[in-house]
Design a protein around this motif. Structure first.
Motif, PDB file in Angstrom:
ATOM      1  N   ASN A 186       0.819  -1.214   0.000  1.00 16.61           N
ATOM      2  CA  ASN A 186       0.000   0.000   0.000  1.00 16.61           C
ATOM      3  C   ASN A 186       0.852   1.262   0.000  1.00 16.61           C
ATOM      4  O   ASN A 186       0.476   2.270  -0.601  1.00 16.61           O
ATOM      5  CB  ASN A 186      -0.986  -0.022   1.162  1.00 16.61           C
ATOM      6  CG  ASN A 186      -2.130  -0.978   0.886  1.00 16.61           C
ATOM      7  OD1 ASN A 186      -2.477  -1.243  -0.267  1.00 16.61           O
ATOM      8  ND2 ASN A 186      -2.718  -1.508   1.946  1.00 16.61           N
ATOM      9  N   ASP A 189      -7.448  -8.598   3.250  1.00 17.90           N
ATOM     10  CA  ASP A 189      -8.029  -9.770   2.595  1.00 17.90           C
ATOM     11  C   ASP A 189      -7.578  -9.878   1.135  1.00 17.90           C
ATOM     12  O   ASP A 189      -7.339 -10.977   0.636  1.00 17.90           O
ATOM     13  CB  ASP A 189      -9.554  -9.739   2.673  1.00 17.90           C
ATOM     14  CG  ASP A 189     -10.069 -10.070   4.070  1.00 17.90           C
ATOM     15  OD1 ASP A 189      -9.323 -10.683   4.865  1.00 17.90           O
ATOM     16  OD2 ASP A 189     -11.229  -9.708   4.361  1.00 17.90           O
ATOM     17  N   SER A 244      -7.026  -4.062   0.651  1.00 20.49           N
ATOM     18  CA  SER A 244      -7.338  -4.597   1.971  1.00 20.49           C
ATOM     19  C   SER A 244      -6.403  -5.750   2.328  1.00 20.49           C
ATOM     20  O   SER A 244      -5.760  -6.352   1.458  1.00 20.49           O
ATOM     21  CB  SER A 244      -8.783  -5.091   2.016  1.00 20.49           C
ATOM     22  OG  SER A 244      -8.907  -6.244   1.199  1.00 20.49           O
TER      23      SER A 244
END
Length: 174
Positions: free
Chosen positions: A22, A40, A38
């Motif tokens: 990120n 996930d 995310s």
């Protein structure tokens, strides 16, 4: 060169992998994702590397020599290049190093590890796709003998900065 170790990624590494990825997304120029992903989503990406004995996901930990503590500074992987069986001898190499560790030899260590892993797994070629203006990654590919074999010109991809960038395709015969 920092004292480091490269090891297989484990579930406990998912947060660091997501954070490093990120950071690259937000910084731009290293991923075509435009928004942070995310945990996930990163878990699904790690889990997609099957079988892991052929398609490893690894992390690089920096070791503080005075305290012995470790910090995950990056990650890398070998991925399936294409679903069609005729491409099974080709792997896609990718790596991400946390910004605070750029220029300290960890990208070199990671790419060297991934290339050695590709050879030991019987791949014939390694490929990677990078932003053509990502000078650090371009230099690293050249350092390891990769050849640019293609360019998607005319600014085809954005990096989240409202600027379109060319994408370069690289390969190396193993």
């Amino acid at each position: 060169m920092l004292n480091h170790v490269i090891r297989p990624a484990e579930d406990r590494d998912l947060t660091a992998i997501a954070d490093i990825y990120n950071e690259a997304v937000i910084r731009g120029g290293a991923s075509a994702d435009l928004e942070p992903v995310s945990l996930d989503a990163r878990r699904a990406w790690v889990d997609s590397h099957q079988p892991r004995t052929k398609y490893p996901v690894v992390v690089i930990d920096v070791i503080d020599e005075t305290t012995g503590t470790r910090e995950t500074a990056g990650f890398g992987s070998l991925s399936k290049f294409h679903q069609r069986a005729g491409y099974d001898g080709v792997t896609e190499l990718s790596y991400y190093i946390a910004g605070k560790y750029h220029g300290r030899g960890l990208g070199t260590a990671m790419v060297r590890w991934l290339l050695d892993a590709a050879v030991s797994r019987g791949f014939r070629h390694a490929v990677t796709i990078i932003y053509a203006d990502n000078a650090g990654s371009v230099a690293l590919m050249r350092k390891f003998g990769f050849t640019r074999f293609g360019l998607l010109p005319a600014a085809v991809a954005t990096a989240g900065d409202d600027v379109l960038h060319d994408m370069s395709y690289w390969y190396r015969k193993l």
